[in-house]
Design an enzyme around this catalytic site. Structure first.
Site, PDB file in Angstrom:
ATOM      1  CG  ASP A  92      -7.522  13.163   4.859  1.00 28.30           C
ATOM      2  OD1 ASP A  92      -8.300  13.190   5.828  1.00 28.30           O
ATOM      3  OD2 ASP A  92      -7.446  14.072   4.006  1.00 28.30           O
ATOM      4  N   GLY A  93      -7.703   9.252   2.911  1.00 30.10           N
ATOM      5  CA  GLY A  93      -8.411   8.740   1.728  1.00 30.10           C
ATOM      6  C   GLY A  93      -9.752   8.151   2.135  1.00 30.10           C
ATOM      7  CG  HIS A  94      -9.962   4.635   4.613  1.00 26.97           C
ATOM      8  ND1 HIS A  94      -8.706   4.418   5.147  1.00 26.97           N
ATOM      9  CD2 HIS A  94     -10.254   3.539   3.879  1.00 26.97           C
ATOM     10  CE1 HIS A  94      -8.260   3.239   4.751  1.00 26.97           C
ATOM     11  NE2 HIS A  94      -9.164   2.688   3.967  1.00 26.97           N
TER      12      HIS A  94
ATOM     13  CD  GLN B 120     -10.161  -7.805   0.616  1.00 24.24           C
ATOM     14  OE1 GLN B 120     -11.358  -7.711   0.862  1.00 24.24           O
ATOM     15  NE2 GLN B 120      -9.464  -6.770   0.168  1.00 24.24           N
TER      16      GLN B 120
ATOM     17  CG  ASP C 295      -7.745  -0.181  -3.849  1.00 25.50           C
ATOM     18  OD1 ASP C 295      -6.759  -0.910  -3.859  1.00 25.50           O
ATOM     19  OD2 ASP C 295      -8.026   0.572  -2.892  1.00 25.50           O
TER      20      ASP C 295
ATOM     21  NE  ARG D 283      -1.474  -4.632   1.737  1.00 24.34           N
ATOM     22  CZ  ARG D 283      -2.669  -4.962   1.228  1.00 24.34           C
ATOM     23  NH1 ARG D 283      -3.290  -4.121   0.417  1.00 24.34           N
ATOM     24  NH2 ARG D 283      -3.240  -6.105   1.541  1.00 24.34           N
TER      25      ARG D 283
ATOM     26  CG  LEU E 262     -10.572   4.127   9.181  1.00 26.68           C
ATOM     27  CD1 LEU E 262     -11.793   4.718   9.877  1.00 26.68           C
ATOM     28  CD2 LEU E 262     -10.975   3.451   7.868  1.00 26.68           C
TER      29      LEU E 262
HETATM   30  O1  PAF Z   1     -10.662  -1.617  -0.492  1.00 28.10           O
HETATM   31  C1  PAF Z   1     -10.766  -2.245   0.586  1.00 28.10           C
HETATM   32  O2  PAF Z   1     -10.409  -1.758   1.663  1.00 28.10           O
HETATM   33  C2  PAF Z   1     -11.347  -3.640   0.570  1.00 28.10           C
HETATM   34  O3  PAF Z   1     -10.968  -4.337  -0.570  1.00 28.10           O
HETATM   35  C3  PAF Z   1     -12.877  -3.667   0.736  1.00 28.10           C
HETATM   36  C4  PAF Z   1     -13.588  -3.002  -0.421  1.00 28.10           C
HETATM   37  C5  PAF Z   1     -13.259  -2.981   2.038  1.00 28.10           C
HETATM   38  C6  PAF Z   1     -13.367  -5.113   0.804  1.00 28.10           C
HETATM   39  O4  PAF Z   1     -12.796  -5.802   1.867  1.00 28.10           O
END
Ligand code: PAF
Length: 282
Positions: free
Chosen positions: A35-37, A61, A150, A187, A33
């Protein structure tokens, strides 16, 4: 703060909370995690009685040659961060519990997933919509929070929620940036020092296009071209542009010619083996 791994347990808890009249906000994450989260969590905290954060690096994914194995993880640090912003519950399922043997169901949004990131990552969005549907069913949220970094993912999830009648309000939260403008992303941790510095050129280039737009330029080709020129000028390390596209904000249709509607400039760049995305709404 509570931590739950078990799918049945979290669903029973969520159901009991909803029956007791409590509102639930979900912040889905893949952990590590930043700061965006945390901003998503702070927004969620303002709105709901119960804030649930899911931490799950979703294998379906990731494409076969992507970074699933090296995706950064720090559960202990993540839990501390969640606690500090007032999260009530962290859901940390295992891959086996979400995708048990014989799992064979997928949720697919067919059109809006084809271009941009979907062109280079063909199964990515199906993985996202499948896991997000499962997380919605397990945590029964009234609201769910996603970052605008995203941008396509957010549009895809909004489409899915509308099309499948999920009774959930999707809230997009503006991009949180590092001091030099780089959009925060788990990332970014992959980037060595020099490339990390050069990565700031991505937002600087988008901002140049933003200035050109504000000065009156409405030609999509010119707006995309200036982004490319800026990157070529500022990034000395080898890099590859996956796409620079100007699209309609709502359905992400590419705009060729003149911009006449709300638009967003989207970019994906590979630098030091790291795929970086960003966008700017014009
Ligand atoms: O944005 C993300 O971190 C992922 O794509 C998500 C929405 C948690 C789904 O795995």
């Amino acid at each position: 703060m509570q931590k739950i791994e078990n799918c049945q347990e979290i669903q029973a808890l969520a159901l009991a909370q909803r029956r007791a009249g409590k509102s639930i906000a979900l912040v889905p994450t893949m952990g590590f995690l930043h700061d965006g989260h945390l901003e998503l969590m702070r927004q969620a905290r303002k709105l709901a009685d119960l804030v649930i954060v899911s931490i799950f690096v979703n294998p379906i994914q990731f494409g076969p040659n992507e970074d699933l194995d090296r995706y950064p993880r720090d559960l202990e640090g993540d839990l501390k961060k969640c606690e500090a912003v007032g999260v009530d519950l962290v859901f940390t399922p295992t891959p086996q519990s979400l995708y048990p043997d014989f799992f064979q169901t997928a949720v697919t949004v067919t059109e809006i997933t084809k271009g941009l990131c979907g062109a280079g990552r063909p199964s990515h969005f199906q993985g996202v919509t499948t896991v997000v549907s499962k997380l919605f069913n397990l945590t029964l949220p009234d609201t769910a929070f996603f970052g605008e970094k995203d941008f396509q993912q957010l549009a895809v999830i909004r489409r899915m929620v509308t099309d499948l009648n999920f009774p959930i309000k999707i809230i997009g939260v503006p991009i949180v940036r590092e001091k030099d403008g780089l959009a925060m992303s788990s990332r970014n941790a992959y980037l060595p020092g020099k490339e990390r510095q050069e990565a700031a050129a991505i937002f600087a280039a988008l901002s140049q296009a933003g200035s050109l737009y504000r000065e009156g330029c409405r030609e999509s080709e010119k707006l995309c071209q200036i982004v490319l020129e800026q990157l070529e000028e500022k990034i000395k390390s080898p890099f590859r542009v996956e796409y620079i596209k100007l699209c309609e904000t709502l359905n992400l249709t590419e705009i060729n010619g003149l911009v006449k509607q709300p638009a967003v400039l989207l970019i994906a760049v590979h630098l030091a083996g790291t795929r970086l995305i960003d966008n700017l709404q014009l």
